[in-house]
Design a protein around this motif. Sequence first.
Motif, mmCIF file in Angstrom:
data_model
loop_
_atom_site.group_PDB
_atom_site.id
_atom_site.type_symbol
_atom_site.label_atom_id
_atom_site.label_comp_id
_atom_site.label_asym_id
_atom_site.label_seq_id
_atom_site.Cartn_x
_atom_site.Cartn_y
_atom_site.Cartn_z
ATOM 1 N N ARG A 70 11.160 43.380 23.112
ATOM 2 C CA ARG A 70 12.418 44.144 23.194
ATOM 3 C C ARG A 70 13.412 43.676 22.132
ATOM 4 N N LEU A 73 12.607 45.249 19.029
ATOM 5 C CA LEU A 73 13.055 46.649 19.052
ATOM 6 C C LEU A 73 14.581 46.769 19.034
ATOM 7 N N GLN A 75 16.534 45.824 21.523
ATOM 8 C CA GLN A 75 16.984 46.296 22.840
ATOM 9 C C GLN A 75 17.504 45.173 23.723
ATOM 10 N N TYR A 97 6.307 51.901 19.283
ATOM 11 C CA TYR A 97 6.307 51.113 20.516
ATOM 12 C C TYR A 97 5.447 51.807 21.569
ATOM 13 N N PRO A 99 4.763 51.446 25.480
ATOM 14 C CA PRO A 99 5.241 50.716 26.662
ATOM 15 C C PRO A 99 4.115 50.421 27.642
ATOM 16 N N ILE A 104 5.731 54.332 33.175
ATOM 17 C CA ILE A 104 5.777 55.782 32.952
ATOM 18 C C ILE A 104 5.730 56.542 34.282
ATOM 19 N N VAL A 115 3.888 64.921 24.424
ATOM 20 C CA VAL A 115 4.269 63.500 24.365
ATOM 21 C C VAL A 115 4.256 63.027 22.910
ATOM 22 N N LEU A 118 7.109 64.147 20.760
ATOM 23 C CA LEU A 118 8.401 63.460 20.943
ATOM 24 C C LEU A 118 8.611 62.436 19.834
ATOM 25 N N GLY A 119 7.504 61.887 19.319
ATOM 26 C CA GLY A 119 7.597 60.923 18.220
ATOM 27 C C GLY A 119 8.118 61.543 16.940
ATOM 28 N N PHE A 167 -0.180 57.442 24.064
ATOM 29 C CA PHE A 167 1.016 56.687 23.661
ATOM 30 C C PHE A 167 0.826 56.003 22.306
ATOM 31 N N ARG A 170 1.429 58.690 19.826
ATOM 32 C CA ARG A 170 2.866 58.941 19.635
ATOM 33 C C ARG A 170 3.482 57.874 18.727
#
Lengths: 303, 299
Positions: A70, A73, A75, A97, A99, A104, A115, A118-119, A167, A170
């Motif tokens: 994190r 990132l 965050q 990233y 997750p 999810i 999905v 979205l990237g 994922f 993405r």
Amino acid sequence: MDRRRDPAARLAEHSFPRPRRDGPPLIAFDGVSAGYDGAPVLRQVDLDLRRGEFVGIVGPSGCGKTTLLRTLLGQTQRLAGEVREHGGESGPLRVGYVPQVESIDWNFPITPEQVVLLGRWRESGWRPWSSRRDRALARQALDRLGIGHLRDRSIRALSGGQQQRVFIARALIGDPDIVLLDEPTTGVDIKTRHDVMHLLGELHRGGLTIVLTTHDLNAVASHLPRLVCMGEGRVVADGTPPEVLTPDVLRDVYGAEMVVLRRGRTVYVVAHDDAPLDPIAAERRHESFHAEPASVSGPASRG
Amino acid sequence: MAELLEPFEFDFMRRALLAATLAGLLTAGVGVFVVLRRLSYIGHGLAHSIFGGAVVSFVAGINFYLGATIWGAFSVLLINAAGRRRQISGDAAIGIITTAAFAVGVALISRERTFTRDFEAVLFGEVLGISNTDVGAIAGTMLLVAALLFVWWKRLVFVTFDRDVARASGVPLAWVEVVFSLILAATVIACLQVLGVTLIAAALVIPPVTARLLTDSFPRLFFLAALTGALTGFLGIYLSWFVDVSSGATVVLLQAAVFALVLAVTGLRARRRERGGRRRAQGDGPGDAFAGMERSPFG
């Protein structure tokens, strides 16, 4: 011994190339302390991650693995130190990233293609729909990971491994400099774990820089080129699996005695309670894992 | 026949039907994001909070819509901020902030006993007394919300589905929260006159949950929810003319009836599929083996 029937030999086939540590670091942590709500979780972390590396972050629950990701990132709340990023010629560092699958909501009404798209949220501008080019890129990314034929299914209908691939797709569609994966093999079955690790190996061989966190010392961590072991928010050891997965380091971070079996670069860790006290017996017990006698280190061997 | 068309003969009913259709569409569309963010209770809380905002606006002498929207959006932002603290869960944050905001309104009312404004309309809705200005406010809010959803669609969907990755991918989380708070507050306020504080939560939640039972696709969910909201809004007001029941309650009861029907039908279908699957597993012959294959998620 027949390599096809030898689990150790089969595991060794999954091992990734030696670390490539040339060039300036992509990301450098310089005495970084970071956490949440003013409370530090990471303490004085020095770490550099270079282009083309495949790094595993290991350590017990609550040691700061996810907080380290994190912080990469941006965050977390940085309390001290500096994180330096060196993007390529194309501008700032692009981070992909992936997750933990547990985070999810699988009941969310969305398809794998949606999905992945979205990237590309930035590229689609103000339009709520995706361009033909973005859709083609998303299909390409899904095809590359072998799940192109599932693009219109509900994400809920996919298996754990397929969901993980969605994922990763993405993360890849943004053409990242580095991909961070949080526990990619937690909560998945042995076949999915095998598939995910092979896929990551292929992506790494293709030049992708990968950092993942894992609890699985034997089936995942011991096959990575570089490991960073964390304990109580600090980096306790950093190097190849044989350098990091030692009884001393493991005792330090897990607070328990561990027996470590070694053959070349392949390392196998057994909790002391599960292992015979006599290392020779341990070796015999694990004979089926090794074509030649393995070196054994642990509390009994020290005695 | 003439009896069936009777409601359309009156100006106030035409206005009410239009307002309820727009309000149903608006609450259901916004409600999709509310439900998927697992904030179903926020509609209830926010409606109460806005009651406080309405009283404050009245006392301060500022425009009701402006004052209450700011008050409501600020409440949503506070709920988001408090809910992000590890020690406070989302439902606790809603409980604290919205009841406190409601209590401000109650406190002001108890001090100023000279109010002439009818707060009962705010509590229970009074769609039959709606003016052209109110209809205009709902239509204007719907256009504004539609424009914001159009431009921010991907960001909102990304944050709703996977907040952490959205943030890591550079989605401006703080702005998304501000935009969502404004959309939600404006929606609740615009529809307050139609449904009232007490019934608005249902209108935000029931149509999206009903639509969710029917589809696994996000765009389809959005359109089905909006359609259900609009149709039940229209039919609810229309029916209320004949059954002589409060218009807001009729809309919500109709939505609940549609939900119950969809729940029963989809439940029966799922049970039939399950039985078919069990029979196939027991090897009941080729006829059964092929039955239902099209419905298989991998078919």
